[in-house]
Design a protein around this motif. Sequence first.
Motif, PDB file in Angstrom:
ATOM      1  N   PRO A  83      36.437  35.702  24.998  1.00 35.76           N
ATOM      2  CA  PRO A  83      37.206  34.507  24.644  1.00 35.76           C
ATOM      3  C   PRO A  83      38.384  34.306  25.578  1.00 35.76           C
ATOM      4  O   PRO A  83      39.201  35.209  25.761  1.00 35.76           O
ATOM      5  N   SER A  84      38.459  33.135  26.201  1.00 35.58           N
ATOM      6  CA  SER A  84      39.507  32.900  27.191  1.00 35.58           C
ATOM      7  C   SER A  84      40.898  33.024  26.586  1.00 35.58           C
ATOM      8  O   SER A  84      41.833  33.477  27.236  1.00 35.58           O
ATOM      9  N   GLU A  85      41.043  32.609  25.303  1.00 39.48           N
ATOM     10  CA  GLU A  85      42.364  32.688  24.698  1.00 39.48           C
ATOM     11  C   GLU A  85      42.815  34.126  24.483  1.00 39.48           C
ATOM     12  O   GLU A  85      43.972  34.391  24.229  1.00 39.48           O
ATOM     13  N   ALA A  86      41.861  35.088  24.581  1.00 31.82           N
ATOM     14  CA  ALA A  86      42.208  36.484  24.366  1.00 31.82           C
ATOM     15  C   ALA A  86      42.674  37.171  25.637  1.00 31.82           C
ATOM     16  O   ALA A  86      43.201  38.266  25.596  1.00 31.82           O
ATOM     17  N   ILE A  87      42.449  36.532  26.783  1.00 35.94           N
ATOM     18  CA  ILE A  87      42.799  37.163  28.056  1.00 35.94           C
ATOM     19  C   ILE A  87      44.300  37.071  28.278  1.00 35.94           C
ATOM     20  O   ILE A  87      44.858  35.976  28.309  1.00 35.94           O
ATOM     21  N   PRO A  88      44.998  38.187  28.415  1.00 37.46           N
ATOM     22  CA  PRO A  88      46.442  38.149  28.627  1.00 37.46           C
ATOM     23  C   PRO A  88      46.755  37.569  30.008  1.00 37.46           C
ATOM     24  O   PRO A  88      46.319  38.118  31.027  1.00 37.46           O
ATOM     25  N   ALA A  89      47.473  36.470  30.061  1.00 38.02           N
ATOM     26  CA  ALA A  89      47.818  35.845  31.338  1.00 38.02           C
ATOM     27  C   ALA A  89      48.962  36.617  31.982  1.00 38.02           C
ATOM     28  O   ALA A  89      49.991  36.861  31.342  1.00 38.02           O
ATOM     29  N   ASP A  90      48.788  37.003  33.222  1.00 35.56           N
ATOM     30  CA  ASP A  90      49.830  37.731  33.935  1.00 35.56           C
ATOM     31  C   ASP A  90      49.651  37.448  35.421  1.00 35.56           C
ATOM     32  O   ASP A  90      48.689  37.911  36.045  1.00 35.56           O
ATOM     33  N   LEU A  91      50.583  36.675  35.983  1.00 38.08           N
ATOM     34  CA  LEU A  91      50.469  36.335  37.400  1.00 38.08           C
ATOM     35  C   LEU A  91      50.609  37.569  38.280  1.00 38.08           C
ATOM     36  O   LEU A  91      50.125  37.584  39.408  1.00 38.08           O
ATOM     37  N   GLY A  92      51.269  38.596  37.744  1.00 41.10           N
ATOM     38  CA  GLY A  92      51.361  39.840  38.511  1.00 41.10           C
ATOM     39  C   GLY A  92      49.998  40.456  38.727  1.00 41.10           C
ATOM     40  O   GLY A  92      49.724  41.042  39.778  1.00 41.10           O
ATOM     41  N   VAL A  93      49.123  40.331  37.729  1.00 39.36           N
ATOM     42  CA  VAL A  93      47.756  40.824  37.878  1.00 39.36           C
ATOM     43  C   VAL A  93      47.036  40.022  38.952  1.00 39.36           C
ATOM     44  O   VAL A  93      46.318  40.576  39.795  1.00 39.36           O
ATOM     45  N   ASP A  94      47.215  38.687  38.949  1.00 39.93           N
ATOM     46  CA  ASP A  94      46.601  37.844  39.976  1.00 39.93           C
ATOM     47  C   ASP A  94      47.069  38.254  41.369  1.00 39.93           C
ATOM     48  O   ASP A  94      46.281  38.338  42.313  1.00 39.93           O
ATOM     49  N   LEU A  95      48.359  38.495  41.515  1.00 35.49           N
ATOM     50  CA  LEU A  95      48.899  38.913  42.816  1.00 35.49           C
ATOM     51  C   LEU A  95      48.299  40.238  43.263  1.00 35.49           C
ATOM     52  O   LEU A  95      47.991  40.425  44.445  1.00 35.49           O
ATOM     53  N   PHE A  96      48.163  41.163  42.319  1.00 34.19           N
ATOM     54  CA  PHE A  96      47.592  42.470  42.657  1.00 34.19           C
ATOM     55  C   PHE A  96      46.183  42.313  43.210  1.00 34.19           C
ATOM     56  O   PHE A  96      45.846  42.890  44.248  1.00 34.19           O
ATOM     57  N   TYR A  97      45.352  41.519  42.551  1.00 35.83           N
ATOM     58  CA  TYR A  97      43.971  41.351  43.006  1.00 35.83           C
ATOM     59  C   TYR A  97      43.896  40.530  44.288  1.00 35.83           C
ATOM     60  O   TYR A  97      43.036  40.783  45.149  1.00 35.83           O
ATOM     61  N   ALA A  98      44.782  39.550  44.436  1.00 36.35           N
ATOM     62  CA  ALA A  98      44.794  38.766  45.667  1.00 36.35           C
ATOM     63  C   ALA A  98      45.116  39.636  46.871  1.00 36.35           C
ATOM     64  O   ALA A  98      44.523  39.490  47.956  1.00 36.35           O
ATOM     65  N   ALA A  99      46.047  40.561  46.685  1.00 34.03           N
ATOM     66  CA  ALA A  99      46.456  41.433  47.795  1.00 34.03           C
ATOM     67  C   ALA A  99      45.369  42.419  48.193  1.00 34.03           C
ATOM     68  O   ALA A  99      45.405  42.967  49.299  1.00 34.03           O
TER      69      ALA A  99
END
Length: 453
Positions: free
Chosen positions: A51-67
Amino acid sequence: MECGRLLAVAAAIALLGQRLSAQGVAAPLPQPFAPPAAVSTPEPAPKVAVPSEAIPADLGVDLFYAARAGAPVWLEDDVSRAAAAKLPAILRNAALDGLSNGPGLAARVEAAIAAGQPGDDKFISAAWVQYVRALKRPVRGVSFGDPALKPAAPTAQAVLGEAAQAPSLSAHIDQVAAVNPLYAALRDAAVKQSMTDDRHVRATLDRLRLVPAKGRAILVDAATQQLWMLEDGRPVDSMKVVVGKTTSPTPLLAGTIHYVTFNPYWHILDDVAQRKVAPVVINRGVSYLKAARYETVSDWGANSEPVDPASIDWKAVAAGTSTVHIRQLPGANNMMGAVKFWFENDFAVFLHDTPHKELFAKPKRNFSLGCVRLEHAGRLAQWLLGRDGAPQGDAPEQHVQLDKGVPILITYLTANVVDGQLAFADDVYGLDPAPQSLADAGLAQTASTTVAH
């Protein structure tokens, strides 16, 4: 602020693309940025729905994977998958660790492991970050004389970087989730005995998060009036202590001891001088001060000057309209005993020896004005110094530096583990909140701003 974070993500992705282009490699286009409609893309593999609403949003996680160009942490191979498989069991009991949505995250992490897609790896990371941050949340009711001991919420990049770089991801998970041996033992016992909602267990676990898992530390428990010397979070020695009365409770403190003081002075507080000393001087004269080994001085600093006691208006001191600095010289009857252990804090609290050893035979030892009296002060000095703890001669206030500062935690543990079973101490200070108020109210601190021995 949100716009700034999105720009940071875009910058990291752009830099990644430049590096890959320079190496002749086509840069992937990570989510949430979609390719133009005209570009043909392969159909994604079927996956278990999370469920998408269950996914904790964290831009820090996005940055980690982007790097790291989306490289997985948890779903890279069988070894990392086996490590990830430990998380659901940890999260199911995470309410004890302060993560109330842990059970819900556990089911969704299981679904993410089964699906095994890149986005699922990111979800597992986001759940892990939430859990680690819960363990590092502030501990209310504790005054930190050493700011370095205060928990701080780590960034997502720091949490995931440690996981990704750990020699063993499985061992890293175990170590982080254990917090320290005392914490792990109490949590395990509470789960086995189905007492996860007990208010004393919850409050004690919250305070135990401050115990260092590595190195040496001193743990003073005001609830059971005990002191433990810890090495890597495990007790290696213990002794009884005397702590504050219910009217002058010993505060919850976290500090660092840097030296031991042999032959300490006892600096007499104003109210004690008013109630106990001044009336005797008025009746018996200033000769009483010499007999009691008391000195009147200009202040309590290292460079204080003697003050002629005959020049002091003792009637004004007894009336509370004037103050005087009195210190007791070292000796057999000195209230500090032979050794004192001072550390920075806002309450003027410290540990010290005492000539009144008879108090340690009492089952309950709440007799002080806030400071902590030690059953075996010399033994603690020897453990801290790593050698025989003894003064060099009779000179007062001999400060002996430790090779390395040792953290001290004065806490309040109303739940303990004895022979594998939960045991409870009286909540004598009334600090344990009801279960429903634990997260909101924290731990009430009732101590005054300054206390004495």
